[in-house]
Design a protein around this motif. Structure first.
Motif, PDB file in Angstrom:
ATOM      1  N   UNK A 164      26.735  49.825  32.915  1.00  0.00           N
ATOM      2  CA  UNK A 164      27.332  49.469  31.620  1.00  0.00           C
ATOM      3  C   UNK A 164      28.709  50.100  31.395  1.00  0.00           C
ATOM      4  N   UNK A 165      28.992  51.176  32.102  1.00  0.00           N
ATOM      5  CA  UNK A 165      30.290  51.818  31.911  1.00  0.00           C
ATOM      6  C   UNK A 165      31.223  51.540  33.103  1.00  0.00           C
ATOM      7  N   UNK A 166      30.881  52.056  34.274  1.00  0.00           N
ATOM      8  CA  UNK A 166      31.790  51.947  35.431  1.00  0.00           C
ATOM      9  C   UNK A 166      31.994  50.493  35.863  1.00  0.00           C
ATOM     10  N   UNK A 167      30.889  49.768  36.014  1.00  0.00           N
ATOM     11  CA  UNK A 167      31.008  48.408  36.558  1.00  0.00           C
ATOM     12  C   UNK A 167      31.582  47.431  35.522  1.00  0.00           C
ATOM     13  N   UNK A 168      31.190  47.568  34.262  1.00  0.00           N
ATOM     14  CA  UNK A 168      31.792  46.680  33.257  1.00  0.00           C
ATOM     15  C   UNK A 168      33.287  46.973  33.159  1.00  0.00           C
ATOM     16  N   UNK A 169      33.660  48.259  33.219  1.00  0.00           N
ATOM     17  CA  UNK A 169      35.090  48.593  33.184  1.00  0.00           C
ATOM     18  C   UNK A 169      35.828  47.976  34.363  1.00  0.00           C
ATOM     19  N   UNK A 170      35.154  47.948  35.525  1.00  0.00           N
ATOM     20  CA  UNK A 170      35.795  47.344  36.705  1.00  0.00           C
ATOM     21  C   UNK A 170      36.003  45.840  36.502  1.00  0.00           C
ATOM     22  N   UNK A 171      35.076  45.194  35.806  1.00  0.00           N
ATOM     23  CA  UNK A 171      35.262  43.770  35.486  1.00  0.00           C
ATOM     24  C   UNK A 171      36.471  43.587  34.563  1.00  0.00           C
ATOM     25  N   UNK A 172      36.624  44.512  33.600  1.00  0.00           N
ATOM     26  CA  UNK A 172      37.807  44.472  32.731  1.00  0.00           C
ATOM     27  C   UNK A 172      39.077  44.659  33.577  1.00  0.00           C
ATOM     28  N   UNK A 173      38.993  45.578  34.537  1.00  0.00           N
ATOM     29  CA  UNK A 173      40.147  45.824  35.407  1.00  0.00           C
ATOM     30  C   UNK A 173      40.509  44.558  36.186  1.00  0.00           C
ATOM     31  N   UNK A 174      39.514  43.898  36.769  1.00  0.00           N
ATOM     32  CA  UNK A 174      39.810  42.697  37.565  1.00  0.00           C
ATOM     33  C   UNK A 174      40.430  41.600  36.693  1.00  0.00           C
ATOM     34  N   UNK A 175      39.962  41.468  35.467  1.00  0.00           N
ATOM     35  CA  UNK A 175      40.549  40.500  34.530  1.00  0.00           C
ATOM     36  C   UNK A 175      41.988  40.866  34.202  1.00  0.00           C
ATOM     37  N   UNK A 176      42.206  42.139  33.919  1.00  0.00           N
ATOM     38  CA  UNK A 176      43.572  42.591  33.603  1.00  0.00           C
ATOM     39  C   UNK A 176      44.490  42.409  34.815  1.00  0.00           C
ATOM     40  N   UNK A 177      43.955  42.651  36.013  1.00  0.00           N
ATOM     41  CA  UNK A 177      44.738  42.430  37.241  1.00  0.00           C
ATOM     42  C   UNK A 177      45.230  40.984  37.325  1.00  0.00           C
ATOM     43  N   UNK A 178      44.341  40.047  36.987  1.00  0.00           N
ATOM     44  CA  UNK A 178      44.721  38.621  37.037  1.00  0.00           C
ATOM     45  C   UNK A 178      45.878  38.328  36.083  1.00  0.00           C
ATOM     46  N   UNK A 179      45.856  38.961  34.908  1.00  0.00           N
ATOM     47  CA  UNK A 179      46.984  38.802  33.979  1.00  0.00           C
ATOM     48  C   UNK A 179      48.264  39.334  34.595  1.00  0.00           C
ATOM     49  N   UNK A 180      48.173  40.534  35.146  1.00  0.00           N
ATOM     50  CA  UNK A 180      49.374  41.170  35.710  1.00  0.00           C
ATOM     51  C   UNK A 180      49.925  40.311  36.846  1.00  0.00           C
ATOM     52  N   UNK A 181      49.028  39.835  37.726  1.00  0.00           N
ATOM     53  CA  UNK A 181      49.454  38.987  38.852  1.00  0.00           C
ATOM     54  C   UNK A 181      50.143  37.704  38.368  1.00  0.00           C
ATOM     55  N   UNK A 182      49.748  37.240  37.178  1.00  0.00           N
ATOM     56  CA  UNK A 182      50.319  35.995  36.646  1.00  0.00           C
ATOM     57  C   UNK A 182      51.390  36.244  35.584  1.00  0.00           C
TER      58      UNK A 182
END
Lengths: 252, 252
Positions: A164-182
């Motif tokens: 609920x903490x580490x892995x959900x945060x990593x999902x947030x990170x991957x989403x934010x990465x997609x924004x940055x890449x675009x």
């Protein structure tokens, strides 16, 4: 006044120090760290030491050190008469002494950040019933949420915390990465992240699940996978989608 | 007063109806659904129809139908003169007409739940510049957060939304499952979930990442994997941990 020593100066020690300093009946009489410079957050308001042989008398020692140091420190303190507890979710109750316990706050701490300690769930355990009672009283002085949980269940809670903490945060990170890449401001995702969290106040995550995998929408899944062709995110997308599909498939 | 028709009665249509009803200059003059019973949320306050041939005159038609219906409905409405937009994150701008657009709210909607529409990011796109301006004005009447984004980028945002909403929610589900399996009230996880979210208000998820994988703590990872021996969660744990380790490994 009951006396307490904290071993360690990290995030957990920092917040326990502040939580305990504000309650009656207990006083943090000493903070230990093997490095002098780490004691700077504490040495103006309480006694500090870098030498384990200089520990003062106390009713309780809380060991807030890293997991891989806990056993050796419990060993070093084997002659101490008082109750000694650690704050780790993953380490078992240490059995090398009579008065042993666990005082595990199920929370992710950031140093210097103000927190509402009354909401933090404490998972407590002790070898002796009277020590468990003492830990319960201390935990209840800090928080309204106290759970008597054995080492096996505590490890399961620690594992749940990773999801609920580490892995959900990593999902947030991957989403934010997609924004940055675009080249899109990642702030665009914040209202959605907020709503994801808001829903959990009302319903269980199982019920709140939505999305292409939840509705077995293979066309959108394929479209997303195509987009992730050369990306390490592809494997994560594929496997999580497959598990969601499996979990919800029969319910459709 | 500019006139608007909504096609569809799902979550997006429901909330767009309420968002648009409260702004000046625009009026929802009709709501369409092929099933009469689905129109019950709307038929006391606006005109409704189950027949596409009975659509009234309007300046804008917003198609809030499911992704796999969008193309066929745009086809059916090919003779309509006005601007027609869809609300899908995953479907491209429909090219079968001159006045075509997209009006994609990047949010997860639950019916009947009150929402602050002013925070919802709208991703807009249109074939013609003057239509894009119209959509921008409409979006800005609802929200302070409007992004002109092409179909390719919008699909990336839709994918990002899957990560930050669907997949993070699934991580919350897996954590809650562990509580249920261990007969512990899953409420124990809420303060941690709340803090996971709170941190993102201050720092990026990349920076907020913590946990065994982040600190390359293989001992705890192995302990957790052992616990998940016969569980389908094991594969997810293993792969996400591996990716976190890869992402952060070099930075240690």
């Amino acid at each position: 006044m009951r006396k307490l020593i904290l071993l360690g100066t990290g995030n957990v020690a920092y917040h326990l120090y502040h939580a305990i300093s504000s309650i009656e009946n207990w006083e943090v009489v000493q903070v230990y760290n093997h490095r002098e410079e780490s004691l700077s957050d504490f040495n103006t308001t309480t006694q500090t030491t870098t030498n384990l042989n200089e520990l003062v008398d106390a009713n309780l020692i809380i060991c807030c050190l890293k997991d891989d140091l806990i056993e050796s420190y419990f060993e070093k303190l084997v002659d101490k008469d008082c109750l000694i507890v650690h704050t780790s979710g993953a380490k078992t109750l240490q059995k090398n002494r009579k008065k042993s316990g666990v005082f595990y706050p199920l929370q992710s701490f950031s140093k210097y950040k103000t927190m509402d300690y009354s909401k933090i769930p404490f998972c407590i355990e002790a070898t002796r019933a009277d020590d468990l009672k003492k830990l319960e009283n201390l935990a209840l002085s800090i928080s309204e949420s106290v759970y008597k949980i054995n080492s096996k269940k505590r490890l399961q809670m620690h594992l749940a915390a990773v999801f609920v903490n580490n892995f959900s945060n990593y999902m947030f990170k991957l989403g934010q990465d997609l924004c940055i890449e675009n080249h899109i401001d990642e702030a665009i995702l914040m209202p959605l992240i907020e709503e994801t969290f808001e829903k959990l106040k009302d319903i269980k995550a199982e019920e709140a699940q939505t999305g292409p995998a939840r509705r077995q929408d293979q066309e959108t899944i394929n479209q997303h996978l195509k987009l992730l062709k050369k990306d390490s995110k592809k494997e994560i997308y594929k496997i999580i989608s497959q598990h969601i599909k499996n979990d919800y498939g029969e319910k459709l």
